[in-house]
Design an enzyme around this catalytic site. Structure first.
Site: not given
Ligand code: CTP
Length: 419
Positions: A220, A298, A314-316, A334, A348, A352
């Site tokens: 991203n 490749k 995984p959600d850190i 954030f 969120k 979380k």
């Protein structure tokens, strides 16, 4: 450039006097200097200005009632009395000064002042005979002896048509007194520099790259500017900082231990290896998914494009915020949102399990790669109540410094509570 009151939290108590309207200007002046202002309006104050006009300026609800039915924890007299660096009473009527001197707590303003352990600055405003009355003189002397700071009153025409001493001083003069207070505060209190020494911080920053093959990845646009600035700002306050960064073009911040990773799983592993920390700030734009398979060599162009199966990363933030062992005392995340910013960010924060969230609107003008950020700061309070505080548009550097100051104030409060 930052104002001289940057990050300072000021509670402005407005009691009932014709000068109340000037307090609206005072709110603006304080904010222009960078202060975070909250308002409290007494019943008398409401005869002159409305809670709506104060909240429109402060961007926060205004406290008005000792026994409020809306049960807003943020506006309770205990929270109001503790969460600020300074309480300014402007205008301070003869009645409120008398209550302060005698320790009454029969309305929200007097209860906050009695329950408070933070410094107080009063700007008296009343008729000159009331001001000269021995009762008021005695009350003022009592308050001064207790360390209450005072600015004014001035001489001039009074609302009652008489001339004499009793006018509230102009907002600029009150602003000067506030500035003077913070300049004279103890150095550690004034700048909070070194306020985080002895504490360990962990920050994630940048994007993650999830490989499809040795040359291609899913990633991203995160630049890492915000996370790196936060790591540097925490280090500048004396914290021992570990930064776990995905691939960015940025230099490693000075005085920060930086670990470079590529993928979300590597980022989590590096965070867990960092061991016990006091504060975690997850600013990385972690890829939510990764390819199930990543080719060792490749991938060659065939007749048809390959299809890519994804699996969840995984959600850190969630992992660190909900871990049973060694959870940091303060976990900050954030929330990058394009729409419904506050609602999504609140959800969120709760999902979380973190303590604070810095929500920012991403899109055309702000967000990835840009230098400015417009943050809405969310804090979890007791009973899963969430305080919402919009910050002005700031550079990412200033957001980092403001957050570091919040963190410093949080740990200073923890220390005071433990003492
Ligand atoms: N985060 C994380 N690990 C992930 C995803 C997100 O640590 N796998 C953290 C980010 O660092 C940020 C917070 O979670 O502090 C929110 O990230 P954001 O991208 O806004 O939200 P997501 O959890 O990815 O949810 P969605 O994309 O649905 O908004």
């Amino acid at each position: 450039m930052e104002g001289s009151l940057f990050g300072r939290r000021v509670l402005l108590i407005i009691s009932g006097g014709i000068a109340a309207y000037k307090s609206l200007e005072l709110v603006r002046l304080l904010q222009k200097e960078g202060a975070i202002v909250h308002g409290l309006l007494t019943q008398g104050g409401q005869k002159f200005i409305t809670p709506l006009s104060v909240s429109a300026l402060t961007g926060a609800p205004v406290a008005t009632d000792l026994f409020s039915s809306d049960d807003d924890e943020r506006l309770s007299h205990i929270n109001l009395s503790r969460q600020n660096d300074l309480i300014v009473v402007a205008p301070a009527t003869a009645n409120l000064l008398a209550k302060m001197a005698h320790g009454l707590a029969d309305n929200l303003a007097s209860a906050v002042l009695l329950a408070s352990n933070v410094p107080v600055l009063v700007a008296p405003a009343m008729n000159s005979v009331m001001w000269a009355h021995p009762a008021t003189e005695a009350n003022i002397a009592t308050l001064r002896a207790r360390g209450v700071l005072q600015v004014g009153p001035a001489r001039g025409f009074l609302a009652c048509g008489e001339e004499g001493e009793g006018r509230m001083v102009e907002p600029l003069e009150i602003l000067d007194a506030v500035r003077g207070f913070f300049q004279n505060a103890a150095p550690s209190d004034q700048t909070m520099t070194g306020a985080l020494s002895g504490l360990r911080a962990l920050v994630t920053s940048g994007p993650t790259y999830e490989p499809l093959d040795p040359v291609r990845f899913l990633g991203n646009h995160s630049s890492g500017k915000q996370g790196h600035a936060i790591a540097a700002a925490l280090a500048a306050q004396g914290a021992d900082v570990t930064l776990v960064s995905g691939p960015t073009c940025l230099e490693d911040p000075k005085h920060v231990h930086t670990i470079h990773v590529q993928t979300a799983r590597q980022m989590l592993e590096a965070c867990q290896k960092a061991g016990a920390v006091d504060v975690v700030v997850c600013a990385a734009a972690v890829a939510d998914w990764r390819p199930v398979l990543s080719a060792d060599t490749k991938m060659k162009k065939g007749l048809l494009p390959p299809s890519v199966m994804l699996t969840v990363n995984p959600d850190i933030l969630e992992t660190l915020a909900t871990q049973q062992m060694n959870r940091a005392r303060l976990v900050v995340g954030f929330a990058a949102e394009t729409d419904h910013v506050v609602d999504y960010a609140k959800a969120k924060l709760l999902k979380k399990g973190c303590d604070w969230i810095l929500a920012n609107q991403v899109g055309q003008e702000l967000g990835f790669g840009k230098d400015d950020n417009e943050i809405i700061f969310l804090k979890r309070l007791a009973h899963d109540e969430i305080a919402v505080e919009p910050w002005p548009r700031l550079s990412k550097q200033d957001v980092a410094e403001r957050l570091a100051l919040q963190v410093a104030q949080y740990f200073a409060q923890v220390k005071r509570d433990a003492a």
